[in-house]
Every structure is written in C-alpha cells, then in structure tokens.
Design a protein around this motif. Sequence first.
Motif, PDB file in Angstrom:
ATOM      1  N   LEU A  39     -14.850   0.272   2.617  1.00  0.00           N
ATOM      2  CA  LEU A  39     -15.727  -0.090   2.897  1.00  0.00           C
ATOM      3  C   LEU A  39     -16.198   1.369   4.173  1.00  0.00           C
ATOM      4  N   GLN A  40     -15.490   1.492   5.223  1.00  0.00           N
ATOM      5  CA  GLN A  40     -15.491   2.305   6.452  1.00  0.00           C
ATOM      6  C   GLN A  40     -15.925   3.378   5.643  1.00  0.00           C
ATOM      7  N   GLY A  41     -15.327   4.205   4.404  1.00  0.00           N
ATOM      8  CA  GLY A  41     -16.014   5.285   3.825  1.00  0.00           C
ATOM      9  C   GLY A  41     -17.295   5.829   3.697  1.00  0.00           C
ATOM     10  N   LEU A  42     -17.631   4.527   3.311  1.00  0.00           N
ATOM     11  CA  LEU A  42     -18.612   4.447   2.859  1.00  0.00           C
ATOM     12  C   LEU A  42     -20.168   4.387   3.792  1.00  0.00           C
ATOM     13  N   ALA A  43     -19.678   3.384   5.019  1.00  0.00           N
ATOM     14  CA  ALA A  43     -20.429   3.666   5.409  1.00  0.00           C
ATOM     15  C   ALA A  43     -20.501   4.757   6.339  1.00  0.00           C
ATOM     16  N   THR A  44     -19.484   5.616   6.834  1.00  0.00           N
ATOM     17  CA  THR A  44     -19.481   6.530   7.391  1.00  0.00           C
ATOM     18  C   THR A  44     -20.412   7.448   6.476  1.00  0.00           C
TER      19      THR A  44
END
Length: 406
Positions: free
Chosen positions: A106-111
């Motif tokens: 989820l963090q990768g997608l957001a970033t």
Amino acid sequence: MSPQISPTVSFAGLATVFAAFFFAAGAPTPLLSLRQQEWQFSAGALSIAFSIYALGLLVALLIGGSLSDYVGRRPVMLAALYGELASMIVFLIAPTITWVIVARALQGLATGFATSAFSAAIAEQAPAHLKKLAGGLAGASVAGGLGIGALLTGAAVQFTPDANTLIFTILAGVMVLAIVFVSFTAETAAKQPGALRSLTPRLGLPGNVRGEFAAGIPVHIAGWMFPAFFLGLSPVMLRLHFTLDGGLAAGFTAFLGPFAAAISSFVFNRHPARRSTLVGTSLTLLGTIVVLLGISAPWLPAVWIGAALGGIGFGASFGGQLRLLAPHIQPHQRAGVFSGIYTVAYLAFGIPVIIAGQLVPVLGLVPTLQWYAAAVIAVAVPAILIQVARLRRDTAPAPGPAHSIA
C-alpha cells in the motif's frame, strides 16, 4: 472560497511533504530487522517485505504517472496522502509479517501516485529564481528521505521501548497535517478530458532517445541495485554476519548510501551529464568492490566506506542519465519516457533483492551477498565501457568538408 497558501510557502511545504513519503519508506528497514528477531520469519519473507514496496510503486507510476495532468495535481496528491496514512495505520497495528507486506505494498502504491504529482507541483510552485533548484530538490527528497528515515528509526529502535508505535504514530500524524496543508495549496494544472485513458500503461520512447535510453539501462540496473542491497539486505547481514542487533547500526548502514546520493545529486548537477554518468557508475563499481571486501574480510567499516562511495556514484549516475535524456524529450513525451526509466529502475531495485532473499537458505547468507555484489559489478563494468564509448563519440571532432584533389 478557502484561503490559499502562497506559492513560495507551497513550494517549501510540498518538498517537505514529498520527502516525508520517502522518510516513511526508509523507516521500515531497521524495524524489519527487529520484527525478524521477534517473529522469526525467513530472509525470503524479509526481502519480499522490502521489495513489494518498489513493485507497488512501479505499478502506480505506470498506471497513474500522468493522471495529475488530467484531474489536477491536488486531487492526486491528496489521494496519495490518504493511501500513505492508511499504510502507516496498518504498520502500526500489524501483528504478523503478512500484514507488514500489505502495508509495504500500500505504501508503494501511494508513493508511486505521489511521485509524479508532487514532482510536477513542486516545479510549478517554485518561484522563478528557484526553478532550477526544483528538480534537484525533488530528487534529493527521495534519496535523503530514505536515508534519514532509516537513521532516525534505527535510533528509535536502539533507544526507545516501542519504536514501531512511536515512529508510525508520528508519521500518521505527519500525513494528517500534510493532508490539511495540501488542501490549501493552489491547483497548478487545469483539468482536461482523458483521465481514464491516461491510466493505460505506456512506455513511449521517441526514436531520437532510444539509443541513449538503451545505453543507460546497465547504468540504472547497477545504480539501483546498490541502494537496494543496503535497504533490503543489510539488516540480515548485520544481525547474522556481523552479530549486531542494535537498531542504530542498521539505521546508520541504510542511511549512508541514500544520503550520499542526495548530496552528490546536487554536486554533480554542475558537471556535464555524460561525465557525471561515467564518474558515478565508476564510483558505484568501486563502492561495490569495497563492500564485497568488507563482507568477505569481514570488516564493517569497509562496508560503510563502500556504501558512501556507491551512494555518491548512484546520485551522480542517475542524475547524469536524466540530464542526458531531458533535452531531447518533448513535453508530451515526458510521461512515457520517464515511465520507461522508472520501470528499469524499480525492477532493478526490487527483483534482485527478492531473488537474493530466496537464495539465502540455499547458498547461505555470505555467498548470497557475495553473488549479489558480483552481479552489480558484472553490470557496472559494461555500463562504464558503454559510457566511455559514447563519451568518445560525443567529443570526436566533426568531419570536415571533403577536399577534391586537383
């Protein structure tokens, strides 16, 4: 109408918020080492928890890299911040490594969604006298944020009783404040039709940049594999090979390379792009050799020296490659070309670490680390030779007019 923040304040604030994304991305490195001791998961699971971030970021870049050109910068920035806030909450409550992997994805997608929107907004909000600084500041935010996030989180692991709760509570609060701040920034991109069509992944390479792009592929692979080693594999190396369990050592080891890259991206920005690429790739090669010697000795200071050398090289070579391509790209071609660059970059950042993590139980830790370093060297050497050849071509005198013999 709600009051809006001035462009100068927006420029500084957006750069700070953008850096916070990468601070948060660097924070899990020492925490993952701590969790591995507590939860007893494998090196393979650790490598997946690290690399799933890069793969999620790549997916978001490919799908949403140009979305803010159609719906505006602010909606995409806010959506990315809400996604990042959700990932911080999952990190905060995660009971197993599976939940940590979900949080990292989820963090990768957001970033990934944040990267293009914030980069564009920072450049567009920059005052005229800071326009040239804007691009370098965005790049330094990435590398510097990763390094500082790892270092401060490592200190929290070392000196506080519950670093996970402390770090992710603070970061969740930062994201809430960032949402409020971005809500009051001015929109810098007009909405236009085609938003759904823009979600189709595109890797557009105009004919005039294909040769340079292809020549830069080994530069990107070597460059991005180098920091991935420290952010993804160094916690296991420190704990099992150097018998260091402290969070500060893990944080400092992960900090050196990205921070050196952030500084060098500014320093080498003043030098010709081809020479920056060549010198940077050579330093990445040298740094990898020093790291390999430090692992084999074993002698940890050599690993740290190599991390700094390779980090300087990474910052110089990546910035140099971007500057080699940028003058030849038309505005409508940027999204496709940069999607191509980051596809190579984040595949090199994520996939080799996953492979290395799966090989540790088969080959053993030290042989796996040595083979990883050897792979970086094997890519860096031809990368240097290709750049030397292109430098000679660039500096070769143009042929003069033919003279007939009477």
